[in-house]
Design a protein around this motif. Sequence first.
Motif, short mmCIF file in Angstrom:
data_model
loop_
_atom_site.label_atom_id
_atom_site.label_comp_id
_atom_site.label_asym_id
_atom_site.label_seq_id
_atom_site.Cartn_x
_atom_site.Cartn_y
_atom_site.Cartn_z
N MET A 1 0.82 -1.20 0.00
CA MET A 1 0.00 0.00 0.00
C MET A 1 0.86 1.25 0.00
SD MET A 1 -3.13 -0.51 -0.43
CE MET A 1 -3.49 1.20 -0.37
N GLU A 2 1.94 1.18 0.72
CA GLU A 2 2.80 2.36 0.85
C GLU A 2 3.24 2.88 -0.53
OE1 GLU A 2 6.39 3.73 3.80
OE2 GLU A 2 6.14 1.61 3.34
N SER A 3 3.57 1.98 -1.43
CA SER A 3 4.04 2.41 -2.74
C SER A 3 2.91 2.65 -3.73
CB SER A 3 5.03 1.38 -3.31
OG SER A 3 4.39 0.14 -3.48
N TRP A 4 1.72 2.15 -3.46
CA TRP A 4 0.61 2.30 -4.40
C TRP A 4 -0.40 3.37 -4.02
CZ3 TRP A 4 -1.39 -3.35 -5.45
CH2 TRP A 4 -0.40 -4.06 -6.13
N ILE A 5 -0.41 3.79 -2.77
CA ILE A 5 -1.51 4.63 -2.29
C ILE A 5 -1.68 5.92 -3.09
CG2 ILE A 5 -0.20 5.76 -0.44
CD1 ILE A 5 -3.93 4.77 -0.39
N GLU A 6 -0.61 6.60 -3.41
CA GLU A 6 -0.75 7.86 -4.14
C GLU A 6 -1.33 7.63 -5.54
OE1 GLU A 6 -0.54 10.77 -2.68
OE2 GLU A 6 0.19 9.85 -0.83
N LEU A 7 -0.92 6.54 -6.20
CA LEU A 7 -1.47 6.22 -7.52
C LEU A 7 -2.95 5.88 -7.41
CD1 LEU A 7 1.44 4.03 -8.90
CD2 LEU A 7 0.91 6.38 -9.53
N LEU A 8 -3.32 5.11 -6.41
CA LEU A 8 -4.73 4.76 -6.22
C LEU A 8 -5.57 5.99 -5.90
CD1 LEU A 8 -4.33 1.45 -4.21
CD2 LEU A 8 -5.28 1.67 -6.51
N LEU A 9 -5.04 6.87 -5.06
CA LEU A 9 -5.78 8.09 -4.72
C LEU A 9 -5.98 8.99 -5.94
CD1 LEU A 9 -4.16 9.00 -1.30
CD2 LEU A 9 -6.53 8.34 -1.69
N ARG A 10 -5.00 9.02 -6.84
CA ARG A 10 -5.08 9.86 -8.04
C ARG A 10 -5.85 9.21 -9.18
NH1 ARG A 10 0.76 10.61 -7.57
NH2 ARG A 10 0.89 9.23 -9.35
N ASP A 11 -6.37 7.99 -8.96
CA ASP A 11 -7.05 7.24 -10.03
C ASP A 11 -6.10 7.02 -11.20
OD1 ASP A 11 -9.48 7.18 -8.62
OD2 ASP A 11 -10.12 9.07 -9.49
N ASP A 12 -4.82 6.80 -10.90
CA ASP A 12 -3.80 6.64 -11.93
C ASP A 12 -3.58 5.15 -12.21
OD1 ASP A 12 -1.68 6.76 -13.66
OD2 ASP A 12 -0.40 7.96 -12.35
N GLY A 13 -4.54 4.55 -12.88
CA GLY A 13 -4.45 3.14 -13.20
C GLY A 13 -3.39 2.82 -14.23
N THR A 14 -3.10 3.76 -15.12
CA THR A 14 -2.10 3.51 -16.15
C THR A 14 -0.74 3.25 -15.52
OG1 THR A 14 -3.31 4.90 -17.70
CG2 THR A 14 -1.05 4.42 -18.24
N SER A 15 -0.32 4.08 -14.58
CA SER A 15 0.96 3.88 -13.91
C SER A 15 0.93 2.64 -13.02
CB SER A 15 1.32 5.08 -13.05
OG SER A 15 1.53 6.20 -13.86
N LEU A 16 -0.18 2.41 -12.38
CA LEU A 16 -0.30 1.30 -11.45
C LEU A 16 -0.39 -0.04 -12.17
CD1 LEU A 16 -0.69 0.62 -8.41
CD2 LEU A 16 -3.14 0.76 -8.84
N LEU A 17 -1.21 -0.10 -13.19
CA LEU A 17 -1.47 -1.36 -13.88
C LEU A 17 -0.54 -1.61 -15.05
CD1 LEU A 17 -5.36 -1.07 -13.97
CD2 LEU A 17 -3.99 -2.44 -12.38
N GLY A 18 -0.02 -0.53 -15.63
CA GLY A 18 0.88 -0.68 -16.76
C GLY A 18 0.17 -0.82 -18.10
N TRP A 19 -1.12 -0.60 -18.14
CA TRP A 19 -1.83 -0.60 -19.41
C TRP A 19 -2.94 0.43 -19.37
CZ3 TRP A 19 -2.28 -5.03 -16.23
CH2 TRP A 19 -3.53 -5.27 -15.70
N GLU A 20 -3.46 0.77 -20.53
CA GLU A 20 -4.43 1.86 -20.67
C GLU A 20 -5.82 1.51 -20.14
OE1 GLU A 20 -3.77 4.99 -21.66
OE2 GLU A 20 -1.67 4.41 -21.83
#
Length: 75
Positions: A1-20
Motif C-alpha cells: 500500500m505504501e508504494s501504491w496509495i498515491e497512484l490509487l488516490l489519483r485514479d492513476d491506473g495507467t501507472s499502477l497497472l501498466g496498461w491503458e
Amino acid sequence: MESWIELLLRDDGTSLLGWEDESLLPELQAWPAEHAVDRLAGHPDPLLARKTALLALEHGERWVAHSEMIASAGG
C-alpha cells in the motif's frame, strides 16, 4: 500500500497497472478501502491507514478530504 496509495488516490491506473484499460481500477481501490485499513493501523506512517480509507470516497470528495487530512497533519 505504501508504494501504491498515491497512484490509487489519483485514479492513476495507467501507472499502477501498466496498461491503458483502467476498468480494474475501481476494484483495486475498493479492496484496500474495505480490507486493509485495519491492518495498516500499526504502520510506521500514521497517515497510511487514513489515506487508504479515503479510497472509499468518490474522486472529488477524496481530494477534499485528502487536502484537509494533510493540512491537519502539518504537511
